[in-house]
Design a protein around this motif. Structure first.
Motif, PDB file in Angstrom:
ATOM      1  N   LYS A   1      -0.607   5.590  13.171  1.00  0.00           N
ATOM      2  CA  LYS A   1      -0.635   6.740  14.078  1.00  0.00           C
ATOM      3  C   LYS A   1      -0.434   8.046  13.308  1.00  0.00           C
ATOM      4  O   LYS A   1      -1.010   9.076  13.656  1.00  0.00           O
ATOM      5  N   LEU A   2       0.374   7.996  12.244  1.00  0.00           N
ATOM      6  CA  LEU A   2       0.639   9.178  11.435  1.00  0.00           C
ATOM      7  C   LEU A   2      -0.459   9.451  10.410  1.00  0.00           C
ATOM      8  O   LEU A   2      -0.398  10.442   9.685  1.00  0.00           O
ATOM      9  N   GLY A   3      -1.454   8.569  10.344  1.00  0.00           N
ATOM     10  CA  GLY A   3      -2.576   8.772   9.431  1.00  0.00           C
ATOM     11  C   GLY A   3      -2.422   8.124   8.076  1.00  0.00           C
ATOM     12  O   GLY A   3      -3.251   8.316   7.196  1.00  0.00           O
ATOM     13  N   HIS A   4      -1.383   7.333   7.891  1.00  0.00           N
ATOM     14  CA  HIS A   4      -1.145   6.632   6.620  1.00  0.00           C
ATOM     15  C   HIS A   4      -1.767   5.240   6.712  1.00  0.00           C
ATOM     16  O   HIS A   4      -1.063   4.228   6.789  1.00  0.00           O
ATOM     17  N   LYS A   5      -3.078   5.210   6.704  1.00  0.00           N
ATOM     18  CA  LYS A   5      -3.821   3.987   6.983  1.00  0.00           C
ATOM     19  C   LYS A   5      -3.562   2.873   5.967  1.00  0.00           C
ATOM     20  O   LYS A   5      -3.360   1.726   6.340  1.00  0.00           O
ATOM     21  N   THR A   6      -3.572   3.201   4.697  1.00  0.00           N
ATOM     22  CA  THR A   6      -3.372   2.180   3.659  1.00  0.00           C
ATOM     23  C   THR A   6      -1.983   1.566   3.754  1.00  0.00           C
ATOM     24  O   THR A   6      -1.835   0.339   3.670  1.00  0.00           O
ATOM     25  N   GLN A   7      -0.970   2.400   3.956  1.00  0.00           N
ATOM     26  CA  GLN A   7       0.392   1.883   4.099  1.00  0.00           C
ATOM     27  C   GLN A   7       0.514   1.028   5.354  1.00  0.00           C
ATOM     28  O   GLN A   7       1.204   0.005   5.357  1.00  0.00           O
ATOM     29  N   ALA A   8      -0.156   1.446   6.419  1.00  0.00           N
ATOM     30  CA  ALA A   8      -0.121   0.677   7.667  1.00  0.00           C
ATOM     31  C   ALA A   8      -0.727  -0.703   7.450  1.00  0.00           C
ATOM     32  O   ALA A   8      -0.161  -1.715   7.881  1.00  0.00           O
ATOM     33  N   MET A   9      -1.868  -0.745   6.770  1.00  0.00           N
ATOM     34  CA  MET A   9      -2.520  -2.030   6.519  1.00  0.00           C
ATOM     35  C   MET A   9      -1.654  -2.921   5.649  1.00  0.00           C
ATOM     36  O   MET A   9      -1.617  -4.139   5.837  1.00  0.00           O
ATOM     37  N   SER A  10      -0.938  -2.323   4.723  1.00  0.00           N
ATOM     38  CA  SER A  10      -0.024  -3.091   3.879  1.00  0.00           C
ATOM     39  C   SER A  10       1.089  -3.716   4.718  1.00  0.00           C
ATOM     40  O   SER A  10       1.443  -4.886   4.531  1.00  0.00           O
ATOM     41  N   ASP A  11       1.625  -2.936   5.656  1.00  0.00           N
ATOM     42  CA  ASP A  11       2.669  -3.471   6.535  1.00  0.00           C
ATOM     43  C   ASP A  11       2.119  -4.557   7.446  1.00  0.00           C
ATOM     44  O   ASP A  11       2.782  -5.567   7.684  1.00  0.00           O
ATOM     45  N   TYR A  12       0.914  -4.376   7.965  1.00  0.00           N
ATOM     46  CA  TYR A  12       0.290  -5.411   8.793  1.00  0.00           C
ATOM     47  C   TYR A  12       0.148  -6.697   7.981  1.00  0.00           C
ATOM     48  O   TYR A  12       0.432  -7.791   8.473  1.00  0.00           O
ATOM     49  N   SER A  13      -0.279  -6.556   6.748  1.00  0.00           N
ATOM     50  CA  SER A  13      -0.462  -7.724   5.888  1.00  0.00           C
ATOM     51  C   SER A  13       0.867  -8.439   5.624  1.00  0.00           C
ATOM     52  O   SER A  13       0.937  -9.673   5.662  1.00  0.00           O
ATOM     53  N   ARG A  14       1.914  -7.675   5.378  1.00  0.00           N
ATOM     54  CA  ARG A  14       3.242  -8.277   5.168  1.00  0.00           C
ATOM     55  C   ARG A  14       3.693  -9.023   6.421  1.00  0.00           C
ATOM     56  O   ARG A  14       4.264 -10.110   6.340  1.00  0.00           O
ATOM     57  N   ALA A  15       3.450  -8.429   7.578  1.00  0.00           N
ATOM     58  CA  ALA A  15       3.838  -9.067   8.839  1.00  0.00           C
ATOM     59  C   ALA A  15       3.103 -10.390   9.018  1.00  0.00           C
ATOM     60  O   ALA A  15       3.703 -11.389   9.420  1.00  0.00           O
ATOM     61  N   VAL A  16       1.822 -10.410   8.692  1.00  0.00           N
ATOM     62  CA  VAL A  16       1.023 -11.630   8.824  1.00  0.00           C
ATOM     63  C   VAL A  16       1.506 -12.693   7.833  1.00  0.00           C
ATOM     64  O   VAL A  16       1.547 -13.880   8.164  1.00  0.00           O
ATOM     65  N   ASP A  17       1.880 -12.272   6.632  1.00  0.00           N
ATOM     66  CA  ASP A  17       2.418 -13.221   5.654  1.00  0.00           C
ATOM     67  C   ASP A  17       3.686 -13.890   6.177  1.00  0.00           C
ATOM     68  O   ASP A  17       3.894 -15.082   5.958  1.00  0.00           O
ATOM     69  N   LEU A  18       4.519 -13.112   6.859  1.00  0.00           N
ATOM     70  CA  LEU A  18       5.770 -13.652   7.400  1.00  0.00           C
ATOM     71  C   LEU A  18       5.565 -14.470   8.663  1.00  0.00           C
ATOM     72  O   LEU A  18       6.279 -15.436   8.907  1.00  0.00           O
ATOM     73  N   ASP A  19       4.590 -14.056   9.488  1.00  0.00           N
ATOM     74  CA  ASP A  19       4.323 -14.737  10.756  1.00  0.00           C
ATOM     75  C   ASP A  19       2.837 -14.625  11.083  1.00  0.00           C
ATOM     76  O   ASP A  19       2.395 -13.615  11.627  1.00  0.00           O
ATOM     77  N   PRO A  20       2.064 -15.667  10.749  1.00  0.00           N
ATOM     78  CA  PRO A  20       0.615 -15.620  10.979  1.00  0.00           C
ATOM     79  C   PRO A  20       0.228 -15.427  12.450  1.00  0.00           C
ATOM     80  O   PRO A  20      -0.877 -14.970  12.738  1.00  0.00           O
ATOM     81  N   SER A  21       1.121 -15.709  13.374  1.00  0.00           N
ATOM     82  CA  SER A  21       0.801 -15.529  14.791  1.00  0.00           C
ATOM     83  C   SER A  21       1.192 -14.134  15.295  1.00  0.00           C
ATOM     84  O   SER A  21       1.059 -13.838  16.479  1.00  0.00           O
TER      85      SER A  21
END
Length: 96
Positions: free
Chosen positions: A52-72
């Motif tokens: 939302k703040l426009g930090h797209k790359t950092q957001a995608m990194s956080d999404y990826s970390r979340a998926v690594d921890l919980d694929p669902s």
């Protein structure tokens, strides 16, 4: 306080900060929480805020970390949509 209650309280505090348009405070709360522990829901929430703040790359990194921890995690769908958006973006057509 157990993990569920502390996460629940943290999420309420973050939601309250966002409702009051205090995005910096919300981001700081999430950053501090994630410095102490890895939690898929918190990474997803921070990713949404960063996007939302426009930090797209950092957001995608956080999404990826979340998926690594919980694929669902809902971060899986968010990451897929973010990749689709980034793939669609044409850098040749955008010139600020």
């Amino acid at each position: 306080m157990d993990n569920y209650n502390s996460n629940k309280q943290l999420c309420q505090d973050v939601d309250r900060a966002l409702a009051e348009d205090r995005t910096d405070d919300a981001l700081e709360l999430l950053d501090r929480a994630l410095a102490d522990k890895s939690d898929a829901d918190l990474y997803y929430r921070r990713g949404r805020l960063l996007w939302k703040l426009g930090h797209k790359t950092q957001a995608m990194s956080d999404y990826s970390r979340a998926v690594d921890l919980d694929p669902s995690s809902p971060a899986a769908a968010a990451l897929e949509m973010a990749r689709d958006i980034m793939d669609f973006f044409n850098h040749d057509l955008y010139n600020p």
